[in-house]
Write an enzyme that holds these catalytic residues in place. Structure first.
Site, mmCIF file in Angstrom:
data_model
loop_
_atom_site.group_PDB
_atom_site.id
_atom_site.type_symbol
_atom_site.label_atom_id
_atom_site.label_comp_id
_atom_site.label_asym_id
_atom_site.label_seq_id
_atom_site.Cartn_x
_atom_site.Cartn_y
_atom_site.Cartn_z
ATOM 1 N N ASP A 1 0.840 -1.211 0.000
ATOM 2 C CA ASP A 1 0.000 0.000 0.000
ATOM 3 C C ASP A 1 0.868 1.250 0.000
ATOM 4 O OD1 ASP A 1 -2.113 -1.764 0.306
ATOM 5 O OD2 ASP A 1 -2.099 -1.586 2.492
HETATM 6 C C1 26A Z 1 -11.922 -6.830 1.762
HETATM 7 N N1 26A Z 1 -10.657 -6.973 2.440
HETATM 8 C C2 26A Z 1 -10.239 -8.316 2.723
HETATM 9 C C3 26A Z 1 -9.875 -5.851 2.742
HETATM 10 C C4 26A Z 1 -8.644 -5.926 3.424
HETATM 11 C C5 26A Z 1 -7.905 -4.724 3.605
HETATM 12 N N2 26A Z 1 -8.324 -3.543 3.164
HETATM 13 C C6 26A Z 1 -9.507 -3.531 2.536
HETATM 14 N N3 26A Z 1 -10.280 -4.639 2.329
HETATM 15 N N4 26A Z 1 -7.940 -6.939 3.997
HETATM 16 C C7 26A Z 1 -6.811 -6.397 4.500
HETATM 17 N N5 26A Z 1 -6.797 -5.065 4.273
HETATM 18 C C8 26A Z 1 -5.765 -4.090 4.655
HETATM 19 O O1 26A Z 1 -4.604 -4.367 3.942
HETATM 20 C C9 26A Z 1 -3.564 -3.686 4.626
HETATM 21 C C10 26A Z 1 -2.255 -4.299 4.256
HETATM 22 O O2 26A Z 1 -2.024 -4.200 2.899
HETATM 23 C C11 26A Z 1 -5.379 -4.173 6.118
HETATM 24 O O3 26A Z 1 -6.196 -3.335 6.895
HETATM 25 C C12 26A Z 1 -3.907 -3.745 6.103
HETATM 26 O O4 26A Z 1 -3.714 -2.475 6.686
#
Ligand code: 26A
Length: 357
Positions: A312
């Site tokens: 990210d």
């Molecule tokens: C729908 N899902 C599974 C998600 C996520 C997500 N952000 C949005 N939607 N699953 C994990 N994360 C975020 O990814 C970041 C790491 O790349 C987590 O909150 C974490 O900060």
């Protein structure tokens, strides 16, 4: 001084990350049948994990949500107020925490707030060695509705953006909104950036992904997400270069602008494929290899804290640099720097006070 208005707008699922330290990670991985390095939506069988980990004295709470992290990454490089973030939260303390973190880091929160009992989403981040397993419960995040986009302040924010960033995770529930934003942005000459986010997005949401892709100017993914797309698209065991080239050549609604596909590979080189290299600074040059390889500077093993959020922050660095008018080469390098800074920190966070990038 003229008031700053957002030039980067990021859209996704706002989450609070609840992080379990690596010493305790393996026992939760085992108990809940989780892979060491993965990102999934919690199924019923995973739901007790949230109650359980908060009892662990070692847990830490960090602002998360993939696109919100990227928004903070971009904001690191821009004057405060240059980045806005859109997503849906509950009317609760978690949302207040996220708003406060955004504000501190210069991101304007443009949340849709759902009434109680809706709660802000959470992500259990289970660390082990240098891996992270993410288990997300979206809660209010998946109640995002398209009417939020029509509110005057949101419509104005979107209309003012130069770059729009959408996380692939948002496609689990928000394809209609994503399409509306991306179609409009692409038709009006803005740059639309999409992140594949996790292997399960191309695997299970390929239809939504391919609906959105024509309106995407820059696609970002890592090696496992690219491989998951290839698998889902019947590309068998195509090389990463072939996958990137195929995605770059996927149909495009705004044909006057080439598509770039950026594939990161953790500590290994990043690949960039262009549908049409040109003399423009924000594209591969006609003289470049296509795909082009960008080496990633080495980070000493003892500097690695955790890789959560690194992808990210790479995206955030890229967005911030592009918003600053930098060339593609500089933007990729900036992405590498922010990704690496994040790996040296706990969770999806950067170094403060800010260091010069
Ligand atoms: C729908 N899902 C599974 C998600 C996520 C997500 N952000 C949005 N939607 N699953 C994990 N994360 C975020 O990814 C970041 C790491 O790349 C987590 O909150 C974490 O900060």
């Amino acid at each position: 001084m003229a008031a700053v208005t957002p030039i980067v707008v990021s859209i996704g699922n706002p989450l609070l990350d609840i992080t379990v330290p690596a010493v305790d990670g393996p026992k939760y991985l085992e108990k809940y049948g989780l892979k060491a390095n993965d990102a999934i939506l919690a199924e019923d069988k995973h739901l007790p994990i949230y109650q359980e980990i908060v009892k662990n004295p070692g847990v830490s709470y960090v602002a998360g949500g993939a696109a919100q992290n990227a928004a903070r990454g971009a904001a690191y490089l821009l004057p405060a107020g240059s980045v806005a973030y859109i997503g849906s939260v509950g009317d609760d303390d978690l949302a207040k925490t996220l708003t406060a973190v955004n504000e501190k880091e210069g991101v304007v929160s443009r949340y849709q707030v759902q009434a109680a009992p809706a709660q802000t989403g959470a992500c259990a981040v289970i660390l082990s060695n240098h891996d992270r397993s993410l288990v997300t419960t979206l809660r209010a995040a998946e109640q995002f509705s398209k009417d939020h986009l029509a509110k005057p302040e949101i419509a104005a924010t979107l209309a003012g953006a130069k770059l729009i960033y959408i996380e692939g995770y948002f496609l689990t529930h928000g394809i209609e909104s994503a399409l509306e934003v991306a179609k409009h942005a692409s038709a009006t000459g803005r740059t639309v950036v999409l992140n594949l986010s996790a292997p399960f997005i191309p695997q299970f949401f390929k239809v939504q992904l391919e609906d959105l892709l024509p309106h995407v100017d820059i696609l970002i993914g890592n090696e496992s997400e690219a491989a998951a797309y290839a698998e889902a698209a019947g590309l068998g065991d195509a090389s990463l270069e072939q996958i990137a080239t195929t995605l770059a050549g996927f149909s495009k609604s705004n044909a006057s602008r080439p598509r770039l596909v950026i594939v990161t590979q953790g500590a290994e080189s990043t690949l960039v494929a262009s549908s049409s290299p040109s003399a423009s600074a924000a594209n591969l040059a006609p003289t470049d290899a296509n795909p082009k390889t960008y080496p990633v500077p080495k980070l000493a093993a003892d500097k690695i804290i955790d890789t959560n959020g690194a992808g990210d922050m790479f995206a955030g660095g890229l967005l911030g640099a592009l918003a600053n008018g930098k060339s593609l080469d500089v933007a990729i390098e900036t992405g590498h720097k922010l990704g690496q800074m994040c790996v040296g920190q706990n969770g999806a966070t950067l170094e403060f006070p800010k260091v010069q990038i």
